[in-house]
Motif scaffolding. Structure first.
Motif, PDB file in Angstrom:
ATOM      1  N   SER A   1       0.702  -1.194  -0.214  1.00 25.60           N
ATOM      2  CA  SER A   1      -0.036  -0.040  -0.020  1.00 25.60           C
ATOM      3  C   SER A   1       1.030   1.394   0.200  1.00 25.60           C
ATOM      4  O   SER A   1       1.815   1.281   0.889  1.00 25.60           O
ATOM      5  N   VAL A   2       0.643   2.434  -0.828  1.00 27.85           N
ATOM      6  CA  VAL A   2       1.213   3.583  -0.735  1.00 27.85           C
ATOM      7  C   VAL A   2       0.521   4.716  -0.275  1.00 27.85           C
ATOM      8  O   VAL A   2       0.802   5.861  -0.241  1.00 27.85           O
ATOM      9  N   LEU A   3      -0.675   4.364   0.544  1.00 23.90           N
ATOM     10  CA  LEU A   3      -1.548   5.067   1.169  1.00 23.90           C
ATOM     11  C   LEU A   3      -1.168   5.847   2.259  1.00 23.90           C
ATOM     12  O   LEU A   3      -0.703   5.132   3.067  1.00 23.90           O
ATOM     13  N   ALA A   4      -1.040   7.053   2.186  1.00 24.97           N
ATOM     14  CA  ALA A   4      -0.503   7.691   3.542  1.00 24.97           C
ATOM     15  C   ALA A   4      -1.627   7.658   4.560  1.00 24.97           C
ATOM     16  O   ALA A   4      -2.724   7.699   4.364  1.00 24.97           O
ATOM     17  N   GLY A   5      -1.220   7.224   5.788  1.00 17.52           N
ATOM     18  CA  GLY A   5      -1.961   7.318   7.105  1.00 17.52           C
ATOM     19  C   GLY A   5      -2.808   5.955   7.163  1.00 17.52           C
ATOM     20  O   GLY A   5      -3.742   5.927   8.052  1.00 17.52           O
ATOM     21  N   ILE A   6      -2.467   4.984   6.312  1.00 26.29           N
ATOM     22  CA  ILE A   6      -3.255   3.919   6.391  1.00 26.29           C
ATOM     23  C   ILE A   6      -2.256   2.802   7.159  1.00 26.29           C
ATOM     24  O   ILE A   6      -1.335   2.317   6.431  1.00 26.29           O
TER      25      ILE A   6
ATOM     26  N   ALA B   1       4.648  15.402  10.702  1.00 27.24           N
ATOM     27  CA  ALA B   1       4.819  14.201  11.199  1.00 27.24           C
ATOM     28  C   ALA B   1       3.906  13.787  12.090  1.00 27.24           C
ATOM     29  O   ALA B   1       3.234  12.685  12.346  1.00 27.24           O
ATOM     30  N   GLN B   2       3.482  15.042  12.962  1.00 27.87           N
ATOM     31  CA  GLN B   2       2.324  14.762  13.973  1.00 27.87           C
ATOM     32  C   GLN B   2       1.017  14.524  13.293  1.00 27.87           C
ATOM     33  O   GLN B   2       0.344  13.813  13.823  1.00 27.87           O
ATOM     34  N   LYS B   3       0.770  15.244  12.070  1.00 32.17           N
ATOM     35  CA  LYS B   3      -0.426  14.969  11.658  1.00 32.17           C
ATOM     36  C   LYS B   3      -0.606  13.598  11.104  1.00 32.17           C
ATOM     37  O   LYS B   3      -1.759  12.911  10.923  1.00 32.17           O
ATOM     38  N   SER B   4       0.676  13.048  10.429  1.00 34.66           N
ATOM     39  CA  SER B   4       0.660  11.941   9.806  1.00 34.66           C
ATOM     40  C   SER B   4       0.135  10.713  10.867  1.00 34.66           C
ATOM     41  O   SER B   4      -0.463   9.711  10.673  1.00 34.66           O
TER      42      SER B   4
ATOM     43  N   LEU C   1       9.291  14.616   5.910  1.00 34.15           N
ATOM     44  CA  LEU C   1      10.236  15.224   5.378  1.00 34.15           C
ATOM     45  C   LEU C   1      10.542  15.095   3.784  1.00 34.15           C
ATOM     46  O   LEU C   1      10.632  15.956   3.067  1.00 34.15           O
ATOM     47  N   THR C   2      10.232  13.830   3.235  1.00 39.68           N
ATOM     48  CA  THR C   2      10.764  13.324   2.076  1.00 39.68           C
ATOM     49  C   THR C   2       9.072  13.589   0.918  1.00 39.68           C
ATOM     50  O   THR C   2       9.377  14.058  -0.155  1.00 39.68           O
ATOM     51  N   SER C   3       8.176  13.220   1.702  1.00 35.80           N
ATOM     52  CA  SER C   3       6.773  13.286   0.665  1.00 35.80           C
ATOM     53  C   SER C   3       6.280  14.789   0.786  1.00 35.80           C
ATOM     54  O   SER C   3       5.812  15.289  -0.165  1.00 35.80           O
ATOM     55  N   SER C   4       6.404  15.560   1.906  1.00 34.87           N
ATOM     56  CA  SER C   4       5.880  16.644   2.136  1.00 34.87           C
ATOM     57  C   SER C   4       7.049  17.763   1.623  1.00 34.87           C
ATOM     58  O   SER C   4       6.634  18.916   0.989  1.00 34.87           O
TER      59      SER C   4
ATOM     60  N   GLU D   1      15.491   5.646  -4.079  1.00 36.79           N
ATOM     61  CA  GLU D   1      16.424   4.890  -3.099  1.00 36.79           C
ATOM     62  C   GLU D   1      15.395   4.277  -2.053  1.00 36.79           C
ATOM     63  O   GLU D   1      14.293   4.982  -1.828  1.00 36.79           O
ATOM     64  N   ILE D   2      15.960   3.062  -1.479  1.00 38.70           N
ATOM     65  CA  ILE D   2      14.860   2.564  -0.576  1.00 38.70           C
ATOM     66  C   ILE D   2      15.567   2.703   0.888  1.00 38.70           C
ATOM     67  O   ILE D   2      16.686   2.422   1.061  1.00 38.70           O
ATOM     68  N   TYR D   3      14.686   3.109   1.839  1.00 40.09           N
ATOM     69  CA  TYR D   3      14.959   3.169   3.060  1.00 40.09           C
ATOM     70  C   TYR D   3      14.125   1.978   4.009  1.00 40.09           C
ATOM     71  O   TYR D   3      12.893   2.335   3.908  1.00 40.09           O
ATOM     72  N   GLU D   4      14.530   0.924   4.803  1.00 37.57           N
ATOM     73  CA  GLU D   4      13.652   0.139   5.304  1.00 37.57           C
ATOM     74  C   GLU D   4      13.471   0.567   7.036  1.00 37.57           C
ATOM     75  O   GLU D   4      14.290   1.021   7.296  1.00 37.57           O
ATOM     76  N   LEU D   5      12.449   0.747   7.167  1.00 40.43           N
ATOM     77  CA  LEU D   5      12.245   1.571   8.499  1.00 40.43           C
ATOM     78  C   LEU D   5      11.115   0.779   9.545  1.00 40.43           C
ATOM     79  O   LEU D   5      10.236   0.261   8.828  1.00 40.43           O
ATOM     80  N   GLU D   6      11.184   1.058  10.634  1.00 35.31           N
ATOM     81  CA  GLU D   6      10.071   0.587  11.642  1.00 35.31           C
ATOM     82  C   GLU D   6       9.104   1.587  11.202  1.00 35.31           C
ATOM     83  O   GLU D   6       9.266   2.646  10.913  1.00 35.31           O
ATOM     84  N   GLU D   7       7.609   1.078  11.293  1.00 37.31           N
ATOM     85  CA  GLU D   7       6.575   1.820  10.867  1.00 37.31           C
ATOM     86  C   GLU D   7       6.520   3.029  11.624  1.00 37.31           C
ATOM     87  O   GLU D   7       6.120   4.085  10.835  1.00 37.31           O
ATOM     88  N   LYS D   8       6.802   3.163  12.859  1.00 37.21           N
ATOM     89  CA  LYS D   8       6.598   4.611  13.327  1.00 37.21           C
ATOM     90  C   LYS D   8       7.393   5.603  12.882  1.00 37.21           C
ATOM     91  O   LYS D   8       7.110   6.719  12.938  1.00 37.21           O
ATOM     92  N   LYS D   9       8.513   5.157  12.145  1.00 36.19           N
ATOM     93  CA  LYS D   9       9.624   6.207  11.666  1.00 36.19           C
ATOM     94  C   LYS D   9       9.094   6.648  10.153  1.00 36.19           C
ATOM     95  O   LYS D   9       9.704   7.516   9.582  1.00 36.19           O
ATOM     96  N   LEU D  10       7.949   6.124   9.639  1.00 36.42           N
ATOM     97  CA  LEU D  10       7.410   6.182   8.438  1.00 36.42           C
ATOM     98  C   LEU D  10       6.844   7.865   8.612  1.00 36.42           C
ATOM     99  O   LEU D  10       6.752   8.661   7.353  1.00 36.42           O
ATOM    100  N   ASP D  11       6.170   8.190   9.829  1.00 38.87           N
ATOM    101  CA  ASP D  11       5.601   9.669   9.929  1.00 38.87           C
ATOM    102  C   ASP D  11       6.565  10.577   9.535  1.00 38.87           C
ATOM    103  O   ASP D  11       6.624  11.389   8.743  1.00 38.87           O
ATOM    104  N   PRO D  12       7.782  10.722  10.303  1.00 34.21           N
ATOM    105  CA  PRO D  12       8.885  11.715  10.212  1.00 34.21           C
ATOM    106  C   PRO D  12       9.428  11.629   8.720  1.00 34.21           C
ATOM    107  O   PRO D  12       9.814  12.553   8.228  1.00 34.21           O
TER     108      PRO D  12
END
Ligand SMILES: NC(=O)c1ccc[n+]([C@@H]2O[C@H](COP(=O)([O-])OP(=O)(O)OC[C@H]3O[C@@H](n4cnc5c(N)ncnc54)[C@H](OP(=O)(O)O)[C@@H]3O)[C@@H](O)[C@H]2O)c1
Length: 280
Positions: A104-109, A268-271, A179-182, A164-175
């Motif tokens: 899924s590429v959906l933000a917030g799901i 990040a907070q909103k996400s 940074l990168t999407s917004s 480029e790919i970054y593997e992250l814990e899910e909670k790090k997807l918000d920041p």
């Protein structure tokens, strides 16, 4: 030929993802089935894709075939998620392990919502950014716990051509997203405002826009190629008593740096907040 990759929401980002995979021959056009919301969108979804890619509207009874693909990319707008959830929940996989993949590429799901909505799948959250549309993106990936090493390889191969790919814990997807999407929106604002400043100081509009864009791309290349810390570059440009330090002084007085820090923090907070709302 069987469908290998099903795309639910063949819009801009899904096209950016699938096009290079088809160009590289990772998938044959006949192996791809894309679904769009309305039949009037089929022609634009097919534009610039090989003719054998199949695209159907969601109301077409054959569109449910997409759920049989071993790999699905979910790329609708977040507000269309509830509709997709309904059709996806009807699908039960015969595969116990490894289960079919759903990216899924959906933000917030969140992964929790995805797993709840699509229990027949191994779910992955991907956060690509808009520069992926020109192959210069960044993608954050968060995996469901029981994903196999081979499944991870399949998913990474999907995003490698555009980012480029970054593997992250899910909670790090918000920041990461803040940074990168917004980020491209913040940068666009800076470029636009700099061009406005040059217009205010007397340069023609077309030239100001062009110079602002080129200043941005040149600066990015300089930082990258010389591995400069941003502060080093700032110090290189600002000579004592000169024009740049006068401008920087004004930016500091206006809270420019602090505004950007808070902007990323708030995004990040909103996400996080959106994710909590959709998981509850
Ligand atoms: N664009 C980016 O750079 C980017 C980057 C990162 C993440 N994302 C995420 O990717 C998702 C899609 O963004 P996008 O910019 O690609 O949007 P988009 O171009 O509007 O694509 C959405 C697609 O979903 C289709 N759709 C709508 N309802 C559907 C349904 N019930 N079943 C199947 N397909 C349906 C739409 O078809 P119709 O046009 O017929 O409604 C359209 O083809 C969003 O969640 C966004 O947050 C986008």
């Amino acid at each position: 030929m069987e469908i290998s990759i099903g795309i639910i929401g063949l819009g801009s980002i899904a096209k950016a993802i699938i096009s290079p995979l088809l160009e590289r021959g990772e998938y044959q056009p006949q192996q791809v089935l894309g679904i769009v919301g309305r039949s009037s969108s089929i022609a634009s979804a097919l534009k610039d894709l090989p003719k054998d890619v199949k695209v159907l509207a969601s109301e077409d009874s054959l569109s449910s075939e997409v759920w049989k693909a071993p790999l699905k990319i979910l790329a609708v707008k977040p507000q269309q998620f509830d509709q997709i959830k309904e059709s996806g929940s009807l699908f039960q996989s015969d595969h116990k392990f490894p289960k079919p993949l759903l990216i899924s590429v959906l933000a917030g799901i969140t992964l929790k919502s995805l797993k709840k909505s699509f229990p027949g799948h191994t779910c992955i959250r991907a956060v690509p950014n808009t520069p992926s549309l020109v192959g210069q993106g960044l993608t954050g990936l968060a995996w469901e716990d029981n994903i196999t090493v081979d499944q991870k390889k399949v998913v990474k191969k999907i995003f490698e051509p555009i980012s480029e790919i970054y593997e992250l814990e899910e909670k790090k997807l918000d920041p990461f997203l803040a940074l990168t999407s917004s980020g491209p929106a913040y940068i666009a604002l800076v470029v636009e405002a700099m061009a406005d400043g040059a217009v205010a100081a007397g340069l023609p509009r077309y030239l100001s826009n062009q110079l602002a864009h080129k200043t941005l791309s040149g600066t990015a290349s300089l930082i990258r190629e010389k591995s400069l810390h941003p502060a080093e570059l700032k110090d290189m440009v600002a000579s004592p008593g000169g024009t740049t330090i006068s401008a920087l002084r004004h930016l500091e007085l206006a809270g420019f740096r602090s505004a950007l820090i808070e902007a990323v923090f708030l995004a990040a907070q909103k996400s996080r907040q959106l994710a909590e709302e959709t998981s509850s």
